[in-house]
Each structure stands twice: as C-alpha cells, then as structure tokens.
Write an enzyme that holds these catalytic residues in place. Structure first.
Site, PDB file in Angstrom:
ATOM      1  N   CYS B 114       0.849  -1.183   0.000  1.00  0.00           N
ATOM      2  CA  CYS B 114       0.000   0.000   0.000  1.00  0.00           C
ATOM      3  C   CYS B 114       0.889   1.238   0.000  1.00  0.00           C
ATOM      4  CB  CYS B 114      -0.914   0.013   1.226  1.00  0.00           C
ATOM      5  SG  CYS B 114      -0.003   0.212   2.757  1.00  0.00           S
ATOM      6  N   CYS B 117       3.478   1.498   2.692  1.00  0.00           N
ATOM      7  CA  CYS B 117       4.689   0.728   2.427  1.00  0.00           C
ATOM      8  C   CYS B 117       5.637   1.526   1.547  1.00  0.00           C
ATOM      9  CB  CYS B 117       4.362  -0.563   1.687  1.00  0.00           C
ATOM     10  SG  CYS B 117       3.384  -1.713   2.606  1.00  0.00           S
ATOM     11  N   ASP B 520     -11.003 -28.481  -9.820  1.00  0.00           N
ATOM     12  CA  ASP B 520     -10.188 -29.522  -9.230  1.00  0.00           C
ATOM     13  C   ASP B 520     -10.382 -29.368  -7.724  1.00  0.00           C
ATOM     14  OD1 ASP B 520      -8.409 -31.529  -8.969  1.00  0.00           O
ATOM     15  OD2 ASP B 520      -6.639 -30.265  -9.130  1.00  0.00           O
ATOM     16  N   ASP B 706      -4.982 -25.947  -9.830  1.00  0.00           N
ATOM     17  CA  ASP B 706      -3.997 -25.245  -9.016  1.00  0.00           C
ATOM     18  C   ASP B 706      -2.684 -25.103  -9.743  1.00  0.00           C
ATOM     19  OD1 ASP B 706      -3.160 -27.817  -8.972  1.00  0.00           O
ATOM     20  OD2 ASP B 706      -2.524 -27.774  -6.890  1.00  0.00           O
ATOM     21  N   ASP B 710      -2.424 -30.161 -14.006  1.00  0.00           N
ATOM     22  CA  ASP B 710      -3.656 -30.294 -14.758  1.00  0.00           C
ATOM     23  C   ASP B 710      -3.540 -29.586 -16.097  1.00  0.00           C
ATOM     24  OD1 ASP B 710      -3.422 -28.390 -12.751  1.00  0.00           O
ATOM     25  OD2 ASP B 710      -5.260 -29.016 -11.770  1.00  0.00           O
TER      26      ASP B 710
END
Lengths: 53, 838
Positions: B114, B117, B520, B706, B710
């Site tokens: 942000c 930071c 998945d 993920d 896959d």
C-alpha cells in the site's frame, strides 16, 4: 480596441509560462507518484523529507 | 493501489494475539517486546522486533497507523546474499553507471502492499547516506534508486530494506531505460500543449465567428487568424507528432493504420488553412485542427494509462529464479556466485529450503523437491542420484549437490517464462479483428474523400476542398479503432487490480460465455493444510475444553496435524504443558495440570489398550484412564470457496468437482460446498473426456486448477483458470491466473468480462452508426470542417469514456454491500465462523 494589443500578447506570454511550468513539473517527477504524497501530511515527524537535488 | 490506508488511527492489522509488525501468531512464551513510538508492542521474533524498531528509528512509527496490510515478515539472512550483487560480473547487469560516481539501479521490492509501504521503503532508502534519488511505483513494486558509490553500495541498500522486512531484487539494467516512463511523460506534455493550444485557438476563432462581421475589418480578421496560426503550430508540429510518426511507420510497412487518415487530415487542414490565410480566403480552420489533435490525444492518453497499469501488474510475476548460487570449489569450499556466472559442469550446493538455481543432475544420494512450479504437483517428489532437478523447484529436504547441465535461457523455467511472455505479447483475437476492420475502413475513407473531391470539383470547385476535408475528418474511424483496444485494456486493468491476471486476453470472451465450471479439488477448493472439523469429547467434558487441552500439547509440535489442532484455538489462553516428549510419527506426551496426557494416533494415545474401531482416522487425546476426546481432521476449505461457488451458481453456471482423490474425501468437500455434481478418482484422461463430452453438448467450460499438472486438463477447457500462490509460474498454461489464491474473484471476473463484451459491442455500434450518419452529410457539403473535427473527436471520446465504465458498476455494488454488512463480519465471515465448532 487598443487594449487588445496589450491583452493578447499578455495572454500569449502567460500561455507560454504555463506550458513551461508544466514541462518543468513533469520533468521533475511531480506527476510520477500520485499516491504517496497524500500520506505525507499524516506523518508527524519526518526525520528526513524526501527532497531530491 | 486504489485502496488506501489512513482510515482510522491505530494499528488495525495487529490483533491482540498477533505480532505487531507482521501480524503472524505470537509464540506461547518468551514473547519479545519492541518499543514503537514509546509503546511496548509484542512481536513474534527477533527479526520483526528489529524491523519495528528500525521503522521507529526512521521516525515512521505512524506507518503502523496508515498501512492497509500487515508488514512482510523479515527474513533472518538477507545480508549475506546481498553481497553477491557487488561482484562485477553481476553488477554489470544490474547497476548502471551514471558517471561522476553515481550509480542507478531498478529494484523490485517484494511486500509493498500500500502507499504506506511505499513511504516506508522510500524513507528507509533515503536514510542511507549517499542516496540521491528514489522513485517508487507502488503498483509495479519497482523502485528506481540513484546513489553515490563513494558513500554507499547496492548491498547496503538491499540490507537497509531487508532490515525493515522488504526483500528487494535488482532488475536487469536494461529495464532501466524505462520506455514507459518516457512514453507517459511525453504523452502528458503533448496532451497539455494540445489542450492549451486548442483553448487559445478557440478563443481567437470565437472572435471571428461570434463577433459582428460589420465591425471586424480585414486587418483585425487577419490578426486573429495569424494568432490562431501561432497557437496551432506547436499543436500540429509537436503534439500531433505521434500521429505523423505512426503514419510513416504504417506507410513504410505498406499497411493502412489509423494514423494515416489522422495524419493526412491534420496536415491537410493545417497547410490548407495556412494557404487560405495568406490568400485571404474563407477556409481557415486553425482552431479545428487544434481541437482535433487535442481530443485524439485524450483518447490515446487514456488508452496508454490503462495499458501501463495492466502491464505493471502482470510484470510483477516474472521473477522466480534465485539470484545467486553456492558453487563448490575444487577444494570443497563454497563460493557464492550469481546465477548468471554458472556454467554447465559446475558443482552447486543447495541448502534445505533453497531454490534450485539451474537445471542439473543430482550428485547426492536422494532428496525431495517441490516441483510445483513445473508440474503443479504440490506434493514433493523424490529424486535419486543421477536424476535431473529443474531450476526453480524448491528443495524440501537437503542439503544436496548437483552438477549443472543447463543454465540461463536453456532451462525449463526460462522456457515457461518465455511462454508466458509470448502469450502476453500475442494480440487478442478481438483486437486483431478490430484492427482489420479499421484498416479496411481507412481505405474506404480515403477513396470516399477522393470521390467527394472529384465530384465537387465537377459541380462547384469552390466547395470541393471543404467537403473533401469534412469527409476525411468526420469519417476517420478513430472511434472504430479505439473501440476494442480501449475496452480490452480497461478490462484487463480492472481485473488485474482484483488479482485476476488475464494471460490470454481472448479468455475474456470465454469467461463471459461460460456455462460450466469444473473445479479440481486438492489445492483449488481446499488448502494444503488440514483443519479440525469435528471434536468428539467423552466424559462430560465440553469439546472446547478438550480442544484447549489438546492444543496445549499440539503447539509443541510442528507436525501438520498438531498445527491444525493448535490453530483451532488460536487466541484462547492455554494451560501450560510440562515434561513434553515428542514421539515421531506417533504423537506428543506431556503433563498438563498434573496429569499425563497423550495426543496422537489411537494406539499411541491409548498405549496399546484396545482402540475402539471408530477412532481409526481420528487423532486421540487420552490420559491414563482412557480416551478424552477424538479429533477429526479434514482438508481445510479455502475460506472463500463457498462464496465463490455460490456466486457462480447464482450466475446460472453449473458447478462440478472433478478430482483424483477418493470418493469419501471428494464427497465431504462437495457436501460442505453444496455441490451435487462431483466425480472422484478421476485420472487426467477422465477429466479431459468429461470436458470434451461437456463441450460436445454445447457447453462452454471454465476449468479451475492449481497449476500445471492439470495442464492437459486445463488445456481442454474453453478457459483455463489457475490459482497462483507460491508457485506463480503455474499460469504458464492457463489463460487466467487468480493471484493470492482468491477463488471468490472468479464470479465477479465473469461479470466484468460480460460487461466488457457488452460495452465493446456498444462501442462498435456507436462508431458504426456515427460514421453512417456523418459521412453522407459531409460528402454532400452540409458539415463544415470545424464541426467535422468536433464530431470525430467527440465520437472517439465517447468510446473511451464508455470503456471506462467497465468495472464501475460492480465496484459500486460491492461498496454498498460492504456498508450494509454488519461490523465485524467481512464477506468471508460466514465460512470462517462455522469451522471449529463441534
């Protein structure tokens, strides 16, 4: 109508001045960060203000 | 970063039981205290204490009030690796010498979340002596730093950031020639010059149009005309320069781009007006040409901003290989070198938890590596001597040595990175089509202009020029050309801001039109961690008490099961455990409140006494008198999985789970999510067949996975969505990446995609209708060139502004929903609440 002879050159000078000022600002990163400066006033005790040059 | 931080005073990101600096859990005992702004604050470790006190010492204690997210947890060792950058072989790549002792580098700063930071990072750098200039872009997490080499060095700057918890990585010096920075600066200047010029030109022209013709003698008229010329000249010669350059480029490659008619029109109006002004004619349009350029530039500027923002966010993904490696010298010593210095044949040492720096052959006996990066398989795989390790995979247990085989651009990782880059560079189909239409259009416009000029020259030569000019200007298909790219770039930026990174822009179409979503399970709907789902307490003990007792034992262990139990009561005060004994693979034994307790597998907890059959899978807590409670653990659902699934179903999308896992586990997850359609024990080929069958029936399918294991499955769907967390390069074969593991962003992303397509169509319709209406009028001579310029510019502007609406509606609705929600529950609240209660 004679006043135009003063006003028109004056407007042109102001125009040139405004553009020059804007160019200076762009070249000195005044528009590069539009987010952080808004937080600076909230910081109570800036030990070293981030001023360049 | 639109969300900013100074909402209210006080560190709202450090709950009572968590670390003041990083927000992580506090250890049970030996709490460290950091003194920030005179207050004593509990922190979770030595590094966090150092960071908090360092930030305080910089005078930035207010950072904690202003930040929008907890700070990054500092890593213990950072200084050692920083020294690598000083080696000349590496420094050459990342540091630029500005002459007179000044150096410049571009850093990617991890953990910048942000504006607060950004401020802390900036101040920390300026606090180093010798730092001359710091410029940080919060969105791209990049910092440009200029320093005097005599007073400081790159490792010291990196160390200064590491001490407050920000890990910084220097980028290639080539990235320093920041094309974009230059582009946006000159675009801004051009725009403002055009704006001022157009404004003044309109004023002078106003005198000519609005003044009483009788009172205006020829001298005064000429005066204002030449003033118009004066202000229009910089607009044409400076501001409109990109159009001329673009037109030249187009002509050189023998294409007809948007810039050709624009440049032609600007030049024609300007030159013709100049000739007319000198002759004392009537067709003087200096104000028209200035307005024309100004409006066009507004469109271009908005488009450029959207483009930069989108690429800012996707850029941040492309940095995964470690910057350095430990090379083993002939005498067995280790030498830390940059990855660029590695040569095939080098022997490299990798510590446990380290990242493999280059593709190579394992020289040690065996090891386990996490190759999630390449295969998407989150479980570590075992590698034996002589097998190949790939760069970018993480060593789970070690240390190991390997012999380098392939380095740099030849590694598998580099191949993936290139794939991503290529996907990003590819123009979306939508845009390509738009471009083709536009360039066909341009040809017609030019022909039409010529025809108009010829026809008028026949009938009434005095009006030929004005009419031809009007056709050229009014029908310039700028709106057409802008319609698609503006909408697509805006959509990409809106999505990227929500953590949805669109790798292949074509996916926007597929996303909007999808009818089915196939999830998945493992790692997609669930997190890799376990969680306690049910507590069966015996002996009149409440399950909460049983859980507390168990947690007192469990927090002594790092085993995943123990961590899950400890995490089930994070904030409750726990009784102290003494005489703690760990039994690897079995459980924990400890004394709590004077009685000996055992937590672990049934046979361990009951010390061999007959285990009841129903406790097979459960973790048992027992004392000498028998079992106290049984804990049933299960995979933890992603906190937003339920919201995501519900939102998709509400949109009328059919949700399916296809998992390789056992039926029992899949059913458990499906039931908790309320999904009826689930399939277990699915091999990738089964999943593919399922997708193919669905698509044959006319369904358009989004597959969510993920990672890359896959890959073939994801590839078989209309749109492949990957969840990126850690193994960021998983997006390699997916069309869309949900970063930060936020599933709940999927449904809003669909909504935004649909909105984008709708607005795109509106834009094209509008542009078409405008041209259809305006061209005949202009050709017949009804449209003076000034009006033509205005019409054309406004039509482009309408397209741009319309595209800016993308994402507005959904943001507004979300804000209203947030305001309506009762205080204390966020939108994820519902799912996190029901979990540990038993």
């Amino acid at each position: 109508m004679n006043v135009l002879l003063v006003m028109i050159p004056l407007s042109l000078v102001l125009l040139a001045g405004a553009i020059a000022a804007f160019f200076w600002a762009v070249d000195h990163d005044q528009f590069s960060d539009m987010e952080t400066p808004s937080l600076l006033p909230l910081d109570d005790d800036p030990t070293r203000p981030p001023v360049t040059e | 970063m639109g969300t900013c931080c100074a909402r209210k005073a006080g560190n709202e990101h450090a709950a009572p039981g968590s670390c003041w600096h990083c927000g992580g859990p506090l250890p049970a005992e030996d709490r460290l205290i950091a003194t920030v702004a005179g207050e004593r604050r509990a922190v979770c470790g030595e590094t966090c204490r150092a960071a908090a006190e360092r930030i305080d010492a910089l005078g930035l204690a207010s950072y904690y009030d202003m930040r929008a997210a907890p700070g990054p947890k500092p890593e213990a060792e950072g200084a050692a690796e920083a020294a690598v950058w000083q080696r000349p072989e590496i420094a050459r790549h990342v540091i630029r010498d500005l002459g007179d002792g000044r150096r410049e580098t571009l850093l990617v700063v991890d953990g910048v979340r942000c504006a607060a930071c950004v401020m802390v990072v900036e101040r920390a750098l300026f606090a180093e002596p010798g730092v001359e200039d710091v410029e940080i872009n919060g969105a791209s997490k990049r910092a440009r730093v200029v320093w005097r080499e005599a007073e400081t060095s790159l490792p010291r700057l990196l160390d200064a950031l590491a001490r407050i918890g920000y890990r910084a990585l220097p980028l290639d010096a080539e990235a320093l020639d920041d094309v974009r920075r230059h582009e946006s600066r000159s675009a801004l200047k051009r725009l403002v010059v055009a704006g001022f010029g157009a404004m003044q030109a309109m004023m002078y022209a106003g005198v000519l149009y609005l003044g009483d013709p009788a009172s205006l003698d020829v001298a005064a008229r000429d005066l204002f005309r030449w003033l118009g010329f004066l202000v229009a000249t910089p607009v044409v010669l400076y501001s409109a320069q990109p159009f001329f350059a673009g037109a030249m480029r187009c002509l050189k490659t023998r294409r007809l781009g948007m810039d050709v008619p624009v440049a032609l029109a600007v030049a024609a109006i300007y030159v013709a007006s100049l000739i007319e002004a000198m002759r004392g004619g009537v067709h003087v349009y200096f104000e028209g040409v200035s307005m024309f350029v100004f409006f066009l530039l507004i469109g271009r500027y908005v488009e450029m901003r959207a483009r930069h923002r989108a690429s800012d966010l996707t850029d941040a993904l492309a940095r995964l290989t470690p910057p350095y490696a430990d090379r083993r010298l002939a005498n067995g010593d280790l030498e830390r070198v940059g990855v660029r210095e590695l040569m095939p044949g080098d022997r490299v040492h990798v510590a446990e938890g380290g990242v493999i720096p280059a593709d190579g052959v394992l020289l040690s006996e065996r090891c386990r590596v996490d190759e999630a990066l390449l295969t998407g398989e989150s479980a570590p795989v075992e590698r034996r001597r002589g097998e190949t390790l790939v760069a970018g995979s993480v060593l789970v247990d070690g240390p190991v040595d390997l012999r380098v085989e392939r380095v740099g651009t030849e590694t598998a990782l580099a191949g993936i990175a290139e794939l991503v880059a290529r996907a990003q560079a590819a123009k979306p189909k939508l845009a390509l089509e738009g471009e083709k239409t536009a360039s066909r259009f341009v040809l017609r416009v030019l022909l039409l202009t010529a025809a108009t000029a010829a026809a008028w020259a026949w009938f009434d030569p005095s009006r030929a020029f004005a009419a031809a000019l009007a056709v050229l200007v009014v029908s310039c298909p700028c709106a057409f050309a802008l319609a698609v790219p503006v909408a697509v770039t805006r959509a990409l930026a809106v999505l990227a801001r929500r953590g949805v990174l669109v790798v292949k822009p074509d996916a926007i179409e597929g996303l909007a039109g999808a009818t089915h979503v196939v999830f998945d399970k493992t790692g997609t709907l669930t997190e890799p961690d376990l969680e306690v789902v049910r507590v069966d307490a015996r002996d009149s003990m409440s399950s909460a008490d049983a859980l507390r007792l168990a947690a007192a034992l469990a927090r002594e262990s790092r085993h995943p099961v123990a961590r899950a139990i400890a995490a089930a009561c994070p904030n409750a005060p726990l009784p102290a455990a003494t005489n703690v004994e760990m039994h690897a693979g079995l459980g924990v034994r400890a004394t709590v409140g004077g009685r000996e307790l055992r937590l672990g597998r049934a046979d361990f907890a009951l010390e061999g006494n007959a285990a009841t059959s129903m406790d097979e899978d459960a973790v048992l807590l027992a004392d000498d008198t028998g079992p106290i409670a049984a804990f049933h653990l299960s995979e933890r659902l992603r906190p937003d999985a339920r919201i995501a699934v519900r939102a998709l179903e509400r949109q009328g999308v059919h949700v399916t789970i296809a998992s390789g896992d056992s039926a029992q586990k899949v059913r458990a997850v499906a039931e908790r999510l309320g999904i009826d359609d689930w399939h277990a024990r699915q091999a990738p080929s089964d999943k593919l067949a399922r997708l193919a069958a669905l698509r044959e029936q006319g369904a358009r399918v989004i597959a969510v996975g993920d990672g890359v294991n896959d890959a073939p499955v994801l590839g078989g769907a209309d749109v492949a969505v990957a969840i990126a967390e850690g193994a960021e390069l998983a997006q390699a074969t997916s069309d869309i990446v949900l970063s930060g593991g936020k599933l709940e962003h999927l449904a809003p992303a669909r909504e935004i995609a649909a909105e984008t397509l709708a607005i795109l169509e509106q834009n094209q319709r509008w542009a078409f209708a405008y041209n259809m209406a305006a061209v005949p009028l202009a050709a017949l001579g009804f449209v003076p060139p000034l009006l033509a310029a205005l019409g054309m510019s406004v039509s482009s502007l309408v397209v741009v502004l319309n595209a800016m609406r993308i994402g507005r509606g959904i943001e507004r609705r979300e804000r209203q929903a947030d305001r309506a929600a009762p205080i204390g529950t966020d939108r994820n609240g519902a799912t996190t609440l029901e979990v540990p209660a038993a």
